[in-house]
Design an enzyme around this catalytic site. Structure first.
Site, PDB file in Angstrom:
ATOM      1  N   GLU A   1      92.353  68.979  38.668  1.00 38.25           N
ATOM      2  CA  GLU A   1      91.383  67.955  39.075  1.00 38.25           C
ATOM      3  C   GLU A   1      90.388  67.834  37.936  1.00 38.25           C
ATOM      4  O   GLU A   1      89.749  68.814  37.570  1.00 38.25           O
ATOM      5  CB  GLU A   1      90.706  68.345  40.391  1.00 38.25           C
ATOM      6  CG  GLU A   1      89.979  67.189  41.058  1.00 38.25           C
ATOM      7  CD  GLU A   1      88.550  67.039  40.587  1.00 38.25           C
ATOM      8  OE1 GLU A   1      88.313  66.148  39.740  1.00 38.25           O
ATOM      9  OE2 GLU A   1      87.691  67.798  41.025  1.00 38.25           O
TER      10      GLU A   1
ATOM     11  N   CYS B   1      82.174  65.605  40.453  1.00 34.80           N
ATOM     12  CA  CYS B   1      83.204  64.707  39.923  1.00 34.80           C
ATOM     13  C   CYS B   1      83.302  63.452  40.774  1.00 34.80           C
ATOM     14  O   CYS B   1      83.824  62.431  40.328  1.00 34.80           O
ATOM     15  CB  CYS B   1      84.547  65.420  39.831  1.00 34.80           C
ATOM     16  SG  CYS B   1      84.949  66.408  41.258  1.00 34.80           S
TER      17      CYS B   1
END
Length: 515
Positions: free
Chosen positions: A286, A320
């Site tokens: 990720e 994020c």
């Protein structure tokens, strides 16, 4: 019988008893600030002369802890231990592995405010953000334990009268867990326990700015009954220990959360088959985002402004999933921008030891310098209408910054900043807004504020992100409710906290017996 999964509730700090309990957690953590923490390899606690020094980003003079640093030699020792332990751990009952996660979750729940207080000190998280991080760690353990119980018997396949066919899941082997600093408890614990409950052994390399919370989690796993050697704690430099473990021929998979550049580097290195390697390594990654909130002209404009501010400046924009782009229909642009500026100016920035702080520091000097460089770019590419100042004298503090009137092809609209900076951009119509939102190499999260059902359905199909939200902000995915992970350069399309995440840590085996 296991009760149905429900996510861990967030703490209401307006209740005096909860406030006092959290303050006690802070006092407890303050009582052991500055301690030394060892490496842990096969249950053996190893102290090295070389240390990773963790400091409070809100107060650079405050030492959180000193964690022993692994060398390549110690990383090799940990690999050998993990490889040997895998031969027994892979045969352990899934029910037993799930029970360890349930026990670990219960231990963390009892120590919830202590772990959250560590996050206040080590990661600079305000109380509510720290509390959410700890709750998510609990959620990952509770959810993945239940998922393993669902997968333990495999999946049904067809059998003819002359045969008995089975489709089973078996673990992969030794995994290298490289966890991030921005969710140093939740993501670290989730990545680690997903691998472990699936029957793998692990080498855990936490982020170098937040290793203490990981060291404390190792205590939890030991107390929960996890056998020695299943998780081996090897903090160290990415260029030395990280590369060595990613390249190692006995590494079966790498689970990584972090930046795009490091993720690409890991993906490239893991793709190479090194001497002695008999498999293709799996990478679960990720890698960040450039996340957009789109505001339609037919929207609740107050909700839109609040959603942008909360998503852009929660944990100083160091998620994020954070909103770094607000793309707003030109008919309502000025209204939403002005209201967002008003809300932003109400935010309090300071040391998150105090309850009513909305925003703490950024992670370290490198983060401070990077974000301030983008503030300078913002002055050239748009108009700073709120914030724009930074102060790194005591801690790494940056005021929440709104940059207005940014062109859709500007750097501020393309590059991940990872700090409290949001760019506002006008769109001619809804189609134009979606085109701007999709004009990025990332594809992690996004949100659409609209009361137009046709526009919502169009966005559902055409807004290319892994997590898309309607009429709310673009942060705050909950384990088991909104499985998290994105497209394109946001990673390998894995979904943490989702029903297929554990399968990434296993391989399917078919057996067929003729009757």
């Amino acid at each position: 019988m296991v009760v149905a999964y429900k996510h861990e509730p967030f703490t209401d700090f307006s209740v005096e008893a909860n406030k006092l309990a959290f303050e006690e957690g802070l006092k407890k953590v303050e009582s052991y600030l500055g301690q030394d923490y060892p490496l842990i390899i096969g249950g053996e606690k190893i102290t090295t002369e070389d240390k990773i020094v963790s400091v409070n980003p809100a107060n650079k003079e405050e030492l959180v802890g000193r964690v022993s640093k692994a060398s390549r030699e110690l990383a090799e020792k940990a690999m050998q231990v993990a490889d040997a332990t895998f031969q027994t751990w892979r045969k352990s009952k899934p029910e037993m592995r799930a029970d360890i996660l349930f026990r670990a979750a219960a231990i963390v729940r009892r120590r919830k405010h202590e772990f959250s207080a560590i996050l206040v000190k080590e990661a600079g998280k305000p109380w509510n953000e720290a509390d959410a991080d700890t709750a998510e760690a609990i959620d990952f353990m509770e959810y993945y334990a239940r998922q393993m119980l669902k997968l333990k018997d495999g999946m049904p396949v067809e059998s003819r009268p002359i045969e008995y066919n089975r489709f089973s899941y078996i673990p992969l082997g030794v995994g290298v867990i490289i966890s991030p600093w921005n969710f140093p408890f939740a993501i670290m614990a989730g990545m680690t326990t997903a691998a472990v409950v699936s029957g793998n052994t692990v080498l855990l390399k936490p982020a170098s700015t937040t290793p203490v919370v990981a060291a404390k989690f190792m205590e939890v796993l030991e107390e929960a009954g996890l056998p020695a050697g299943v998780v081996n704690f090897v903090p160290g430099n990415g260029s030395e220990v990280g590369d060595y473990l990613v390249d190692h021929p006995r590494t079966r998979f790498v689970s990584f959360t972090g930046s795009r550049d490091v993720g690409i580097r890991i993906y490239e290195r893991a793709a190479k088959v090194n001497p002695g390697q008999i498999w293709l390594k799996r990478v679960i990654a990720e890698m960040g985002g450039k996340d957009t909130i789109v505001v339609d002209k037919e929207a609740d404009l107050e909700l839109a402004a609040k959603s942008i501010v909360a998503s852009a400046f929660g944990f100083s924009g160091q998620k994020c999933s954070a909103c770094s782009r607000a793309v707003i229909h030109e008919d309502v642009y000025d209204h939403v921008l002005n209201r967002a500026v008003e809300l932003t100016k109400e935010l309090t920035v300071g040391n998150p030891d105090a309850k009513d702080i909305n925003m703490g520091p950024v992670n370290d000097q490198a983060a401070f310098d990077k974000v301030m460089s983008y503030v300078a770019i913002g002055k050239e590419e748009g108009k700073i209408v709120s914030g724009g100042e930074g102060d790194d004298s005591k801690g790494w503090f940056i005021q929440p910054t709104i940059v207005a009137d940014v062109a859709e092809d500007a750097r501020l609209m393309k590059e991940e900043i990872f700090g409290p900076v949001v760019a506002f951009c006008k769109a001619k119509d809804f189609d134009h807004a979606l085109a701007i939102a999709n004009n990025t190499e990332y594809g992690l999260t996004g949100a659409v504020l609209s009361n137009n059902r046709d526009h919502i359905e169009k966005a559902r199909e055409d807004f290319h992100v892994g997590n898309l939200y309607f009429n709310r902000g673009c942060t705050g995915a909950i384990v088991g409710y909104q499985p998290f992970g994105g497209f394109n350069m946001s990673g390998t399309d894995s979904k943490a906290g989702g029903p297929d995440y554990l399968a990434l840590h296993m391989q399917a085996k078919t057996t067929s017996e003729t009757l």
